[in-house]
Scaffold this motif. Structure first.
Motif, mmCIF file in Angstrom:
data_model
loop_
_atom_site.group_PDB
_atom_site.id
_atom_site.type_symbol
_atom_site.label_atom_id
_atom_site.label_comp_id
_atom_site.label_asym_id
_atom_site.label_seq_id
_atom_site.Cartn_x
_atom_site.Cartn_y
_atom_site.Cartn_z
ATOM 1 N N PRO A 130 39.556 2.815 -20.372
ATOM 2 C CA PRO A 130 37.936 1.737 -21.256
ATOM 3 C C PRO A 130 36.867 0.662 -20.046
ATOM 4 O O PRO A 130 37.038 0.643 -18.553
ATOM 5 C CB PRO A 130 38.492 1.102 -21.401
ATOM 6 C CG PRO A 130 39.910 1.237 -21.662
ATOM 7 C CD PRO A 130 39.503 2.072 -20.402
ATOM 8 N N THR A 131 35.913 1.024 -20.633
ATOM 9 C CA THR A 131 34.308 0.401 -20.045
ATOM 10 C C THR A 131 33.802 -0.857 -20.629
ATOM 11 O O THR A 131 33.800 -0.858 -22.312
ATOM 12 C CB THR A 131 32.962 1.383 -19.289
ATOM 13 O OG1 THR A 131 32.319 1.652 -20.618
ATOM 14 C CG2 THR A 131 33.954 1.919 -18.636
ATOM 15 N N GLN A 132 33.229 -1.960 -20.451
ATOM 16 C CA GLN A 132 32.314 -3.275 -20.666
ATOM 17 C C GLN A 132 31.430 -3.482 -20.519
ATOM 18 O O GLN A 132 31.376 -2.893 -19.279
ATOM 19 C CB GLN A 132 33.420 -4.351 -20.821
ATOM 20 C CG GLN A 132 33.132 -6.076 -21.625
ATOM 21 C CD GLN A 132 34.215 -6.784 -22.035
ATOM 22 O OE1 GLN A 132 35.400 -6.382 -22.116
ATOM 23 N NE2 GLN A 132 34.021 -7.881 -21.472
ATOM 24 N N HIS A 133 30.126 -3.436 -20.906
ATOM 25 C CA HIS A 133 29.050 -4.026 -20.432
ATOM 26 C C HIS A 133 28.122 -5.035 -21.574
ATOM 27 O O HIS A 133 28.792 -4.977 -22.581
ATOM 28 C CB HIS A 133 28.145 -3.047 -20.088
ATOM 29 C CG HIS A 133 28.213 -2.242 -21.603
ATOM 30 N ND1 HIS A 133 28.281 -0.978 -21.485
ATOM 31 C CD2 HIS A 133 26.799 -1.599 -21.844
ATOM 32 C CE1 HIS A 133 27.698 -0.050 -21.904
ATOM 33 N NE2 HIS A 133 26.974 -0.978 -22.525
ATOM 34 N N ARG A 134 27.503 -5.526 -21.320
ATOM 35 C CA ARG A 134 26.197 -6.267 -22.400
ATOM 36 C C ARG A 134 25.242 -5.337 -22.180
ATOM 37 O O ARG A 134 24.708 -5.379 -21.361
ATOM 38 C CB ARG A 134 26.676 -7.875 -22.174
ATOM 39 C CG ARG A 134 25.526 -8.382 -22.981
ATOM 40 C CD ARG A 134 25.366 -10.145 -22.495
ATOM 41 N NE ARG A 134 26.762 -10.519 -21.495
ATOM 42 C CZ ARG A 134 27.297 -11.249 -22.875
ATOM 43 N NH1 ARG A 134 26.896 -11.648 -23.648
ATOM 44 N NH2 ARG A 134 27.810 -12.100 -22.554
ATOM 45 N N ASP A 135 25.078 -5.233 -23.685
ATOM 46 C CA ASP A 135 23.761 -4.955 -24.407
ATOM 47 C C ASP A 135 22.431 -5.879 -24.679
ATOM 48 O O ASP A 135 22.507 -6.728 -25.152
ATOM 49 C CB ASP A 135 23.958 -3.972 -25.884
ATOM 50 C CG ASP A 135 24.858 -2.468 -25.196
ATOM 51 O OD1 ASP A 135 24.593 -1.897 -24.467
ATOM 52 O OD2 ASP A 135 25.589 -2.203 -26.518
ATOM 53 N N ASN A 136 21.231 -5.483 -23.561
ATOM 54 C CA ASN A 136 19.819 -5.955 -24.179
ATOM 55 C C ASN A 136 19.833 -6.364 -25.125
ATOM 56 O O ASN A 136 18.159 -5.495 -25.383
ATOM 57 C CB ASN A 136 19.555 -6.070 -22.617
ATOM 58 C CG ASN A 136 18.289 -6.754 -22.578
ATOM 59 O OD1 ASN A 136 18.112 -8.513 -23.351
ATOM 60 N ND2 ASN A 136 17.142 -6.666 -22.036
ATOM 61 N N LEU A 137 19.880 -6.263 -26.588
ATOM 62 C CA LEU A 137 19.362 -5.924 -27.924
ATOM 63 C C LEU A 137 19.068 -6.968 -28.891
ATOM 64 O O LEU A 137 18.808 -8.418 -28.181
ATOM 65 C CB LEU A 137 20.719 -5.043 -28.587
ATOM 66 C CG LEU A 137 21.080 -3.913 -28.112
ATOM 67 C CD1 LEU A 137 22.883 -4.375 -29.515
ATOM 68 C CD2 LEU A 137 20.968 -3.594 -27.781
#
Length: 409
Positions: A130-137
């Motif tokens: 599993p991967t995790q990142h922060r979206d710039n929305l």
């Protein structure tokens, strides 16, 4: 990422659009219960998608609330038609999630979750870590209102009254300093001046001639405004004050008691566009856009129970800020605040922000000085998860900005 996403339709409008915002895919398939997937919510979602990702096709599939086999069958049909689809797990009813758990035990389904509040996305692909990142929305205030089934009318202050040039922002700071010096007298002076100007309107060139006998002590405000360059062609004699306002916007500030507080909050927040990605002042909201008159009447009835006022009264929210996708609704009170103020703010925030929204009541004076039973008032606000930021007259701009930024935490 793929071009097909499956969303489990949620009561929370924001939970239904995270994949749409991040990936602007070819298609989003929504599965939901009839009681949740209402026509007005679907229409609002379509209107929002048309703004943010007009090429994305939206598909809506209704599944029963209490029939697990039918839910499983609906999911199987979707997985067969779209074998490469990603399933977004933020929303959805209990039965749909149980069905998904059952199906995912036998099929290798790709899943993800995007947290609307933090923007953190977790991807879970079978056979991979599993991967995790922060979206710039981010979305604008206008887009958020549309997503929740309303519209901002042309009377909204950011559209019709105020033009936030650098010069006007400096004027706001100047007049706020004057208001801070006058404190509670600011309201009474502005109220008197409003009445005197109505009785003595300016000429076609914007020149005013006001009798001192009617202005009484409020004439002090004109002396202060003139000393700070907010007036033009200023003259006075024993009976009259003659002048023109530097701009029409300044006239609007001086002739309505609450405007300077709202403008101050807006101006301070606008200094951090990296934190507050959009802001609107004097938001005039058409609740339903004539889509559902029955709902409009129902709200008006409930609102009068709390406010003893008409439906139209609650359409204005003083300031709305956006932090990425999360709205902050702010009510500004330059005078007294009552429990009705809390109910009004709570009602509007719930309708146009849901559980992710934040709400605050901002007061120019100390709460203890403006609210009878202030301890009860603060406790009631706390129970309703409403931040009370009071005594702004005694607060520096930096202190206010810090408190506004804390609303998202």
């Amino acid at each position: 990422m793929g071009d097909i996403y499956v969303e489990f339709f949620s009561d929370e409008a924001l939970e239904n659009v995270m994949c749409l915002l991040q990936y602007k895919p070819e298609r989003v398939v929504y599965l939901g219960h009839k009681s949740t997937m209402l026509t007005r919510k679907i229409d609002s979602l379509r209107d929002f998608a048309e703004l943010k990702s007009p090429k994305t096709k939206l598909e809506f599939i209704e599944v029963p609330r209490d029939n697990l086999e039918e839910c499983i069958k609906a999911l199987e049909d979707v997985s067969d038609r779209y074998p490469e689809a990603f399933y977004e797990l933020t929303g959805g009813g209990e039965m749909i999630l149980i069905a998904f758990g059952y199906l995912s035990a036998t099929k290798k389904l790709k899943t993800l979750r995007i947290d609307p509040y933090t923007g953190i996305e977790v991807n879970m692909v079978p056979g991979a870590v599993p991967t995790q990142h922060r979206d710039n929305l981010s979305i604008t205030v206008k887009e958020n209102i549309i997503l929740h089934g309303g519209t901002l009318t042309r009377q909204t202050g950011s559209f019709s009254t105020w033009n936030f040039t650098d010069t006007f922002k400096e004027d706001i700071r100047t007049i706020w300093d004057i208001a801070r010096g006058l404190q509670h007298k600011w309201n009474s002076y502005c109220s008197i001046i409003e009445d005197v100007i109505k009785a003595n309107p300016g000429d076609e060139y914007g020149h005013f001639s006001l009798p001192k006998s009617q202005l009484r002590d409020s004439a002090i405000l004109f002396y202060k405004l003139n000393s700070k360059g907010m007036l033009r062609d200023y003259h006075e004699d024993n009976k009259r004050i003659r002048f023109s306002f530097k701009t029409d916007a300044i006239r609007h500030i001086v002739t309505k008691t609450g405007n300077i507080l709202e403008l101050h909050v807006y101006e301070v927040a606008s200094r951090r566009p990296d934190i507050f990605t959009d802001e609107i002042i004097g938001a005039m909201i058409d609740w339903n856009g004539d889509k559902d008159e029955e709902e409009k009447r129902e709200f008006a009835s409930n609102y009068e129970k709390y406010m003893n006022a008409s439906y139209d009264t609650i359409n204005e929210i003083d300031v709305i800020l956006m932090q990425a996708c999360v709205p902050i609704f702010i009510s500004c009170k330059s005078g007294k605040a009552t429990s009705n103020s809390l109910h009004e703010l709570e009602t509007v925030t719930h309708r146009f922000g849901g559980k992710y929204a934040r709400k605050a009541l901002v007061m120019a004076l100390p709460c203890d000085a403006t609210s009878s039973g202030s301890s009860f008032f603060k406790q009631r606000a706390k129970e309703m998860h409403i931040w009370v930021i009071d005594n702004l007259y005694a607060m520096t701009d930096e202190q206010l900005l810090k408190k506004l930024m804390q609303l998202h935490n």
